[in-house]
Scaffold this active site. Structure first.
Site, PDB file in Angstrom:
ATOM      1  N   ARG A   1       0.635  -1.305  -0.075  1.00  0.00           N
ATOM      2  CA  ARG A   1       0.111  -0.097  -0.285  1.00  0.00           C
ATOM      3  C   ARG A   1       1.023   1.191   0.051  1.00  0.00           C
ATOM      4  NH1 ARG A   1      -1.484   1.347   4.415  1.00  0.00           N
ATOM      5  NH2 ARG A   1      -2.377  -0.577   5.120  1.00  0.00           N
TER       6      ARG A   1
ATOM      7  N   TYR B   1     -16.625  18.326 -14.815  1.00  0.00           N
ATOM      8  CA  TYR B   1     -16.868  16.767 -14.996  1.00  0.00           C
ATOM      9  C   TYR B   1     -17.838  16.515 -13.858  1.00  0.00           C
ATOM     10  CZ  TYR B   1     -16.507  11.900 -14.917  1.00  0.00           C
ATOM     11  OH  TYR B   1     -16.805  10.592 -14.733  1.00  0.00           O
TER      12      TYR B   1
HETATM   13  C1  LIG Z   1     -13.559  10.334 -16.190  1.00  0.00           C
HETATM   14  C2  LIG Z   1     -13.257  11.490 -15.597  1.00  0.00           C
HETATM   15  C3  LIG Z   1     -12.925  11.848 -14.263  1.00  0.00           C
HETATM   16  C4  LIG Z   1     -13.081  10.677 -13.375  1.00  0.00           C
HETATM   17  O1  LIG Z   1     -12.198   9.681 -13.579  1.00  0.00           O
HETATM   18  P1  LIG Z   1     -12.452   8.332 -13.169  1.00  0.00           P
HETATM   19  O2  LIG Z   1     -11.468   7.103 -13.639  1.00  0.00           O
HETATM   20  O3  LIG Z   1     -13.965   7.827 -14.130  1.00  0.00           O
HETATM   21  O4  LIG Z   1     -12.985   8.116 -11.708  1.00  0.00           O
HETATM   22  C5  LIG Z   1     -12.602  13.051 -13.973  1.00  0.00           C
HETATM   23  N1  LIG Z   1     -12.348  14.094 -14.820  1.00  0.00           N
HETATM   24  C6  LIG Z   1     -12.769  13.844 -16.017  1.00  0.00           C
HETATM   25  C7  LIG Z   1     -12.634  15.071 -17.104  1.00  0.00           C
HETATM   26  C8  LIG Z   1     -13.100  12.765 -16.844  1.00  0.00           C
HETATM   27  O5  LIG Z   1     -13.375  12.738 -17.871  1.00  0.00           O
END
Ligand SMILES: *Cc1c(COP(=O)(O)O)cnc(C)c1O
Length: 385
Positions: free
Chosen positions: A53, A106
């Protein structure tokens, strides 16, 4: 660092953190699928490794590669983009603090800040990042972070990172850039003045839609110490196989982003000629409001294109059902082309909020297939809509 830091981007992508196995000479470092490491005496560790970890050699290799590509001193890799964001926010904030976010952040980031950190006592304001007065108005005495995403999802708005970094620093804020859409191949926020970069490596960095992951990248030693502590204390780390797949994808990032950008430019141009299309959102188009900034701060305009359709939500739903090469799915950034209807998919959770997106909007993640097949697919699907 296993490679001289003055190497160029495409070389670093292949060699940083990726030196051959010291014992066998295997050209590709093995996947260290192990949870612990033998100690040669109590507390006498080999290369600093003990329980995984805290550190795993495959994860270290990915972290060195990511740091080199963003031109940073430190990178931390996590099981997902949101796990990375959570570690960063928890490391930097305490209950009562406040964060400033853009109105097209996002959706998952918004949910994390609004619901998880909201419940922990962290407040936020939603601002228009393209308007300095709106950003200033959103800053409070308890603001600690300015969260920037450019180009944004799904409207591909582009904001000036250097100007926002300057504004944020004037107010004592840590300036974070979500660089998922551009990747370091096209945009390096730290060089433009940002303090921290976050990634969903699930997208372009992994690049093959076969692994989830996230990263926090910074050259600020204090922030690195805090994020490193969260990574160790909470444990949302990337597993060895996931880290290895991500290093593999990352090696071709430079060529993939060139091709994604080339294909997206052709697709954007073709979409603009269809009477079924109301508006094309692509930063590479001269009439895009952020075009001049994108041309200055990016090395290419990326692989994401969005459109609104003159026929409304019904036409948008019909388009995503009709394409054959573009497949209907959430996510983005893989070698294959994807199409989606944000209002009913990725952005369904923000309907009715300030982050709502147009119901007739279709988002395309333009892959690296032959662009003629992509244009033909879209032209056929748009005919008669
Ligand atoms: C997909 C995405 C995230 C989140 O990432 P995950 O790997 O799905 O947890 C954050 N920011 C943007 C711009 C994304 O497209």
């Amino acid at each position: 660092m296993t490679t001289a830091p003055d190497r160029r981007f495409a070389t670093l992508a292949i060699h940083a953190g990726q030196s051959p196995d010291a014992t066998t000479g295997a050209i590709i470092p093995p996947i260290f699928q192990s949870s612990t490491h033998v100690q040669d005496g109590v507390g006498v560790m080999r290369e600093g490794y003990e329980y995984n970890r805290s550190a795993n050699p495959t994860r270290t290799s990915l972290q060195e590669q990511l740091a080199a590509l963003e031109g940073a001193d430190h990178a931390f890799s996590f099981a997902s983009g949101l796990a990375a964001e959570d570690a960063l926010l928890r490391g930097l904030l305490t209950p009562g603090d406040h964060i400033v976010i853009g109105n097209d952040v996002y959706g998952g980031t918004y949910r994390l800040i609004n619901r998880v950190f909201g419940a922990w006592g962290v407040e936020h304001s939603v601002v228009d990042l393209t308007d300095a007065a709106s950003v200033e108005a959103g800053i409070t005495e308890r603001s600690r972070i300015l969260w920037v995403e450019t180009p944004s999802n799904p409207l591909l708005s582009v904001v000036d990172i250097a100007a926002l970094a300057e504004l944020g620093h004037r107010h004592g804020l840590v300036v974070v850039v979500d660089n998922t859409f551009a990747t370091p191949a096209l945009q390096q926020p730290l060089a433009l003045g940002a303090d921290v970069v976050v990634h969903s490596t699930t997208k372009y960095i992994g690049g093959h839609s076969d692994v989830l992951g996230g990263a926090v990248v910074t050259s600020d030693a204090d922030i690195a110490e805090k994020v490193g502590f969260q990574q160790f204390a909470v444990g949302g780390v990337s597993a060895p196989m996931d880290a290895w797949l991500t290093t593999r994808g990352l090696k071709t990032l430079d060529v993939r982003m060139r091709r994604h950008s080339e294909n997206a430019a052709r697709v954007a141009e073709a979409l603009g000629q269809s009477p079924a299309v109301e508006r094309v959102y692509y930063p590479g188009l001269a009439d895009h409001p952020g075009h001049a900034i994108a041309a200055r701060q990016m090395r290419g305009f990326g692989g994401m294109v969005s459109v609104t359709l003159t026929g409304g939500p019904e036409a948008a739903a019909a388009l995503v059902a009709r394409t054959r090469v573009f497949q209907l799915a959430e996510s983005l950034g893989g070698v294959e082309s994807l199409i989606s209807l944000p209002a009913r998919m990725t952005h369904a959770s923000v309907v009715g909020t300030e982050l709502e997106v147009p119901a007739n909007l279709v988002r395309l993640s333009v892959g690296i297939e032959d662009v003629d097949d992509l244009v033909e697919d879209l032209t056929a699907a748009l005919a008669g809509l």
